[in-house]
Write an enzyme that holds these catalytic residues in place. Structure first.
Site, PDB file in Angstrom:
ATOM      1  N   CYS B  85      27.858  13.449  67.981  1.00 51.99           N
ATOM      2  CA  CYS B  85      28.802  14.077  68.888  1.00 51.99           C
ATOM      3  C   CYS B  85      28.433  13.798  70.348  1.00 51.99           C
ATOM      4  O   CYS B  85      28.525  12.665  70.789  1.00 51.99           O
ATOM      5  CB  CYS B  85      28.906  15.572  68.588  1.00 51.99           C
ATOM      6  SG  CYS B  85      30.379  16.322  69.287  1.00 51.99           S
ATOM      7  N   HIS B 202      29.428  16.075  62.513  1.00 50.90           N
ATOM      8  CA  HIS B 202      28.114  16.727  62.552  1.00 50.90           C
ATOM      9  C   HIS B 202      27.494  16.835  61.151  1.00 50.90           C
ATOM     10  O   HIS B 202      27.728  17.828  60.458  1.00 50.90           O
ATOM     11  CB  HIS B 202      28.265  18.151  63.096  1.00 50.90           C
ATOM     12  CG  HIS B 202      28.566  18.216  64.558  1.00 50.90           C
ATOM     13  ND1 HIS B 202      27.584  18.321  65.509  1.00 50.90           N
ATOM     14  CD2 HIS B 202      29.734  18.174  65.232  1.00 50.90           C
ATOM     15  CE1 HIS B 202      28.128  18.357  66.717  1.00 50.90           C
ATOM     16  NE2 HIS B 202      29.442  18.266  66.573  1.00 50.90           N
ATOM     17  N   GLU B 204      24.552  17.664  60.427  1.00 51.71           N
ATOM     18  CA  GLU B 204      23.643  18.825  60.375  1.00 51.71           C
ATOM     19  C   GLU B 204      24.393  20.126  60.090  1.00 51.71           C
ATOM     20  O   GLU B 204      23.783  21.142  59.792  1.00 51.71           O
ATOM     21  CB  GLU B 204      22.824  18.924  61.674  1.00 51.71           C
ATOM     22  CG  GLU B 204      23.528  19.540  62.877  1.00 51.71           C
ATOM     23  CD  GLU B 204      24.525  18.613  63.574  1.00 51.71           C
ATOM     24  OE1 GLU B 204      24.784  17.504  63.051  1.00 51.71           O
ATOM     25  OE2 GLU B 204      25.057  19.015  64.635  1.00 51.71           O
TER      26      GLU B 204
END
Lengths: 78, 236
Positions: B85, B202, B204
Site C-alpha cells: 500500500c 494488504h 498482513e
C-alpha cells in the site's frame, strides 16, 4: 530574494477524475460552456541565490512533481 | 529468518506487519525512518499508512527519508523488499519500481476485500501460490490507481513483472472488476530482478479466516521459503 511559483498539473492524456467531477458540478450549476477542467497544485516559495532557475527545475523534477504523471511550470518574480 | 519493518511518521500498518511475520514464527524488528545503518535482515517490509501525512503525493516525502538510502543499497544488492500500500507508493516514488500511483478513479477511499489473480507465481513473494490462483486480500487506499506509460507496461509484461491483477471471483480480469482504475487491473508488480515487490492489497490483514481471509499468509510464507532457499542476500 526572489518569489517563485510552481504549477503542477497532471500530464495531458492522464485522466483527472477530480477535474471531471468539478467540471460536472459546474455544468449542474448551468455553466455548460465549460470543458477540459483540470486540477493541479500551486506552490509558492521564496528563494535566494544566483542559480534559482536551475535549482527550481531540480526541485520540481525531484520532489514537487512526479514527472511520470505530472508536468510543471515555473515562474520566478524579481 | 529476520524481517525488518520500516516505520515512517504516519505509518499505521507497521504493527500489523510485525504481528503477521511473528505469527509465522519469524524474528522481526522495527526500523525507524531516521536509521541510516542496519544489518542482518533477510527481508524489509515497507508498511501501509500515510507516511508524512501523504503531503504533496503519497510516498513523495518518505522516499527522501534518511533510511531510504540504505533501503536502495539493500535492493541493489539483491535483498528482498516488499512494499504494501503506502509502502508500494514509496517504492514507486523512490524509483525502485516503475510507474506511479494516481488517485482512485472513483475519488473514494476504498476499504474492502478484493479478488486478486496471481499472474506470476515464480517469485520470492508468490512461490506458495499456484499460477492463476484467485485469492482474497483487502485493499484500503485512496491513491491506488496504478499508472505506467506504454513503454514501461511493455517491459513489465515482457519480464513477467505483473504479479497480481484485480479480478472477479472466477479470475476474470476485465476492467469492470478493477476497484480503482488501475492500468490493466494491476494490483502488484515486482522489479526486473524479482527482489522488490509492491502491492496495494494488504496481506498482513488476511492472516486468519476469522478476519475474512487467510490468503495473505501465502505472501509471507513465500518470502520465508525463498529466503530458506537462499534467495535475497543478507546485507552483511
Amino acid at each position: 530574494m526572489a518569489k517563485a511559483k510552481v504549477f503542477v498539473t497532471l500530464k495531458e492524456g492522464i485522466l483527472d477524475p477530480q477535474g471531471q467531477t468539478v467540471e460536472n458540478a459546474l455544468k449542474n450549476l448551468g455553466y455548460n460552456n465549460v470543458s477540459n477542467l483540470r486540477i493541479g497544485k500551486y506552490i509558492t516559495l521564496d528563494i535566494e541565490g544566483d542559480n534559482t532557475k536551475k535549482e527550481l527545475e531540480e526541485m520540481s523534477h525531484k520532489l514537487l512533481a512526479n514527472p511520470i504523471i505530472e508536468d510543471y511550470q515555473i515562474e520566478i518574480e524579481g | 529468518m529476520k524481517f525488518g519493518v520500516l516505520v515512517f511518521p504516519g505509518s499505521n500498518c507497521d504493527t500489523d506487519c510485525h504481528w503477521a511475520v511473528s505469527e509465522l514464527g519469524q524474528e522481526v524488528d522495527y526500523i525507524w525512518h531516521h536509521q541510516t545503518d542496519f544489518n542482518g535482515y533477510d527481508c524489509l517490509i515497507l508498511p501501509g499508512g500515510f507516511s508524512y501525512g501523504d503531503f504533496l503525493r503519497s510516498g513523495a516525502i518518505a522516499r527522501f527519508s534518511p533510511v531510504m538510502k540504505k533501503v536502495k543499497q539493500y535492493a541493489q544488492t539483491g535483498g528482498l523488499i516488499i512494499g504494501i500500500c503506502n509502502g508500494f507508493q514509496i517504492l514507486l516514488e523512490a524509483g525502485l519500481l516503475p510507474g506511479a500511483m494516481k488517485r482512485n478513479d472513483s475519488l473514494k477511499f476504498i476499504c474492502r476485500h478484493v479478488n486478486l489473480k496471481t499472474e506470476n507465481n515464480q517469485t520470492s513473494f508468490t512461490n506458495k501460490f499456484t499460477h492463476g490462483q484467485v485469492v482474497s486480500i483487502p485493499i484500503a487506499h485512496n491513491e491506488g490507481s496504478y499508472f505506467a506509460d506504454e513503454a514501461t507496461l511493455k517491459v513489465l509484461k515482457e519480464n513477467n513483472q505483473i504479479i497480481f491483477r484485480y479480478c472477479s471471483e472466477t479470475g476474470n480480469t476485465s476492467e469492470k472488476y478493477c476497484p480503482n482504475g488501475a492500468l490493466e487491473n494491476i494490483a502488484g508488480i515486482c522489479n526486473k530482478e524479482g527482489n522488490v515487490l509492491g502491492m496495494m492489497p494488504h496481506p498482513e490483514r488476511a492472516m486468519s479466516d476469522m478476519l475474512g481471509s487467510s490468503d495473505g499468509r501465502m505472501v509471507f510464507e513465500s518470502i520465508i521459503a525463498a529466503s530458506l532457499q537462499g534467495r535475497g542476500k543478507r546485507d552483511e
